[in-house]
Design a protein around this motif. Structure first.
Motif, short mmCIF file in Angstrom:
data_model
loop_
_atom_site.label_atom_id
_atom_site.label_comp_id
_atom_site.label_asym_id
_atom_site.label_seq_id
_atom_site.Cartn_x
_atom_site.Cartn_y
_atom_site.Cartn_z
N SER A 77 0.44 3.85 -2.79
CA SER A 77 0.04 5.24 -2.49
C SER A 77 0.98 6.50 -2.81
N GLU A 78 2.24 6.34 -2.44
CA GLU A 78 3.30 7.03 -1.78
C GLU A 78 3.69 7.52 -3.92
N LEU B 113 1.25 -1.03 -0.80
CA LEU B 113 -0.06 0.42 0.20
C LEU B 113 1.39 1.30 -0.08
N ARG B 114 1.49 1.03 0.58
CA ARG B 114 3.15 2.53 0.89
C ARG B 114 3.15 2.49 -0.51
#
Ligand SMILES: NC(=[NH2+])NCCC[C@H](N)C(=O)O
Length: 431
Positions: A162-163, A158-159
């Protein structure tokens, strides 16, 4: 494609310091004593992992052409060897520190964490990828940077999504490593291992921590760490100048804060022969990021100075001395010449202006590190060939100048002093 590990194997003398009568494997009691051993990093593929988008964040102004940068760097290294210095390469020293499996695992764990992955699948995948490699390959892989496509990320993180899903790197390359001066700095029989200012460089000093702790040349040999990297205040080696066996000059700059300066001064005053630290405030900008980009010592009583820091002869300085009960006294001064004469016990001093103080030549040559001279003996320096006005000035002032090639190396904004971390210099005769 360039081979990444085209490292020239150094002559490795574990007893090098002893050959010169020093008990500690690090011994640097001046900026100008005959250079006997120095740590360099040959530019590698980390340079080719720069892009226009990442350049500013990774502290570059252009992308050097690697084959030429390597040729220039080899020429620099050979110049130092031809003049009596042992050249050690950072990656070899680091690899020789990581032969024991538990140390290697601990190092990888810290490096991956400092690269932003605390736990989770990506953290584990990166660790597994790196620990499986031989130490030298592992070190060069970390230095060059690790792309998302290098490891099998068959899950959604996810990180990362999303980044910036399009950003190619998991672990950024470290293109500034060839400036070995900055992550750590030799002072007397020890060194500082630095908490650096920008994220782009912060991981660099972890290599040095492991070298000092685990490379047999340094481990358990009584090397003093005057200040380690476990701090929040910042200091970089380009600001740390060893003026004598008891006087330091430290830049207060874009990269070194006054509180870090005070902290290292306190440690030096308590634990070493050092009893004087001159804090010199310089402009906080990219062209002059460290004191050694505007000011270097090249002989007992000679210095290079960029005219733009002189402000009509006035510059903010603080002279620190130890006082009672671990306290420090600090005196504000503004006359560089006077302060240097005083702390170095010299009656005459020669400040040699970069680019002959010309309003065009001086800033142009400073931009390409015309003030960043590396002394290899008193009155004998290594400089970039492109700074011909400054080189001529140095010769006119009686300095012996060895010019090295500089068209690509200079694109990283660092010169011969930035590209070298001396670990052994002969002591000076008292003059
Ligand atoms: N000691 C020095 N002046 N080093 C120069 C380092 C240059 C490097 N690009 C940086 O910004 O960090």
């Amino acid at each position: 494609m360039q081979k990444s590990t085209g490292v020239v194997t150094p002559e490795f003398h574990t007893d090098n310091a002893k050959n010169y009568g020093f008990s500690s494997p690090i011994h640097v009691s001046s900026e100008i004593g005959k250079l006997r051993s120095v740590i360099l990093k040959r530019p590698g593929r980390e340079i080719e992992n720069l892009t226009p988008d990442t350049m500013p964040r990774l502290l570059f102004d252009d992308i050097p052409y690697l084959p030429i940068a390597q040729k220039e760097h080899d020429y620099f290294a050979q110049t130092l060897r031809d003049n009596g210095a042992e050249v050690l390469y950072l990656e070899n020293l680091a690899a020789d520190a990581l032969n024991e499996q538990p140390v290697k695992q601990e190092f990888v764990d810290r490096m991956v964490k400092e690269s932003g992955f605390k736990d989770g699948l990506t953290y584990s995948a990166l660790k597994e990828y790196l620990v499986g490699m031989e130490p030298l390959q592992m070190i060069t892989t970390i230095m060059e940077g690790i792309r998302k496509s290098d490891i099998d990320l068959n899950y959604k993180d996810l990180r990362l999504l999303s980044e910036d899903a399009d950003y190619p790197f998991l672990m950024d390359p470290m293109p500034n490593l060839y400036f070995t001066r900055d992550p750590a700095a030799s002072i007397g029989d020890g060194l500082s291992i630095n908490h650096m200012t920008f994220a782009a460089r912060r991981r660099e000093s972890l290599f040095m921590e492991y070298i000092i702790k685990h490379n047999p040349r340094f481990a358990d040999q009584g090397v003093n760490v005057w200040r380690d990297r476990n701090h929040t205040t910042r200091i970089e080696g380009g600001d740390e100048l060893v003026l004598s066996d008891h006087v330091m000059a430290i830049g207060i700059s874009q990269r070194t804060s006054a509180d870090a300066l005070e902290d290292i001064a306190r440690n030096l005053f308590t634990n070493s022969n050092y009893d004087t630290v001159v804090g010199i405030k310089i402009p906080h900008n990219h062209a002059m990021m460290h004191l050694d980009t505007v000011f270097t010592m090249i002989n007992y009583n000679q210095f290079t100075v960029h005219p733009q820091i002189m402000n009509g002869g006035k510059i903010d300085m603080w002279v620190l001395h130890p006082s009672k009960d671990g306290q420090i006294t600090s005196e504000h001064r503004t006359d560089l010449l006077e302060v240097l004469k005083e702390v170095l016990h010299q009656s005459e001093l020669d400040l040699i202006p970069t680019g002959n103080s010309d309003p065009i030549f001086a800033p142009r040559e400073q931009w390409n590190d015309g003030s960043n001279t590396l002394a290899i003996a008193p009155g004998e320096v290594v400089t970039y060939d492109r700074n011909y006005v400054s080189n001529e000035m140095l010769r006119e002032h009686g300095i012996l100048v060895h010019e090295v090639l500089s068209s690509e190396l200079s694109r990283g904004r660092g010169g011969p002093r930035c590209m070298s971390m001396p670990i052994i210099r002969e002591d000076l005769e008292t003059k």
